[in-house]
Design a protein around this motif. Sequence first.
Motif, PDB file in Angstrom:
ATOM      1  N   HIS A  22     -24.695 -31.666  18.195  1.00  0.00           N
ATOM      2  CA  HIS A  22     -24.270 -30.329  18.642  1.00  0.00           C
ATOM      3  C   HIS A  22     -23.250 -30.468  19.772  1.00  0.00           C
ATOM      4  O   HIS A  22     -22.220 -29.786  19.778  1.00  0.00           O
ATOM      5  N   ALA A  23     -23.524 -31.346  20.722  1.00  0.00           N
ATOM      6  CA  ALA A  23     -22.608 -31.547  21.844  1.00  0.00           C
ATOM      7  C   ALA A  23     -21.269 -32.101  21.371  1.00  0.00           C
ATOM      8  O   ALA A  23     -20.212 -31.684  21.842  1.00  0.00           O
TER       9      ALA A  23
ATOM     10  N   ARG B 170     -15.877 -30.587  24.629  1.00  0.00           N
ATOM     11  CA  ARG B 170     -16.886 -31.552  25.091  1.00  0.00           C
ATOM     12  C   ARG B 170     -16.488 -32.980  24.736  1.00  0.00           C
ATOM     13  O   ARG B 170     -16.713 -33.908  25.516  1.00  0.00           O
TER      14      ARG B 170
ATOM     15  N   HIS C 112     -20.321 -26.230  29.282  1.00  0.00           N
ATOM     16  CA  HIS C 112     -20.087 -27.423  28.460  1.00  0.00           C
ATOM     17  C   HIS C 112     -20.792 -28.632  29.065  1.00  0.00           C
ATOM     18  O   HIS C 112     -21.421 -29.420  28.352  1.00  0.00           O
TER      19      HIS C 112
ATOM     20  N   ILE D  76     -24.503 -28.593  28.356  1.00  0.00           N
ATOM     21  CA  ILE D  76     -24.831 -29.033  26.991  1.00  0.00           C
ATOM     22  C   ILE D  76     -24.764 -30.554  26.897  1.00  0.00           C
ATOM     23  O   ILE D  76     -25.640 -31.200  26.312  1.00  0.00           O
ATOM     24  N   LEU D  77     -23.730 -31.141  27.495  1.00  0.00           N
ATOM     25  CA  LEU D  77     -23.613 -32.607  27.490  1.00  0.00           C
ATOM     26  C   LEU D  77     -24.767 -33.249  28.253  1.00  0.00           C
ATOM     27  O   LEU D  77     -25.273 -34.302  27.854  1.00  0.00           O
TER      28      LEU D  77
ATOM     29  N   ALA E   8     -27.976 -33.103  26.230  1.00  0.00           N
ATOM     30  CA  ALA E   8     -27.913 -34.087  25.141  1.00  0.00           C
ATOM     31  C   ALA E   8     -27.991 -35.513  25.681  1.00  0.00           C
ATOM     32  O   ALA E   8     -27.974 -36.469  24.901  1.00  0.00           O
TER      33      ALA E   8
END
Length: 113
Positions: free
Chosen positions: A10-11, A17, A48, A51-52, A55
């Motif tokens: 997803h990332a 990203r 962003h 999210i990174l 993950a």
Amino acid sequence: MARDLDAVFHALADPTRRAILAMLLEDDMSVTDVAGPFPLSLAAISKHLGILTRARLIAQERRGRLVWCKLEPDALRAASVWMQGFGQFDPVNLDAYERFLVSERLSAPYEEE
């Protein structure tokens, strides 16, 4: 493990990203330095980065008044190991594929819509 892979893919699905990860290959960067090249607000870049971080592709740490981002390659390594399971497939040369598509498009008769 499936949930971790889902988060990684997803990332990686977003070009911003991926660009951030490429920047962090060079060195650790502050959040404001990461945001610099992008035409996005600092809030959007922070999303962003969140999210990174979730993950586990990057880590963020406070150094004084700044938040710094650091690449964490272990999550990518796990995704790479998973993808190697599909190694029986020949790698796709995307440049050659694009040239093929362009040549096909140029050689096809013009079709009116």
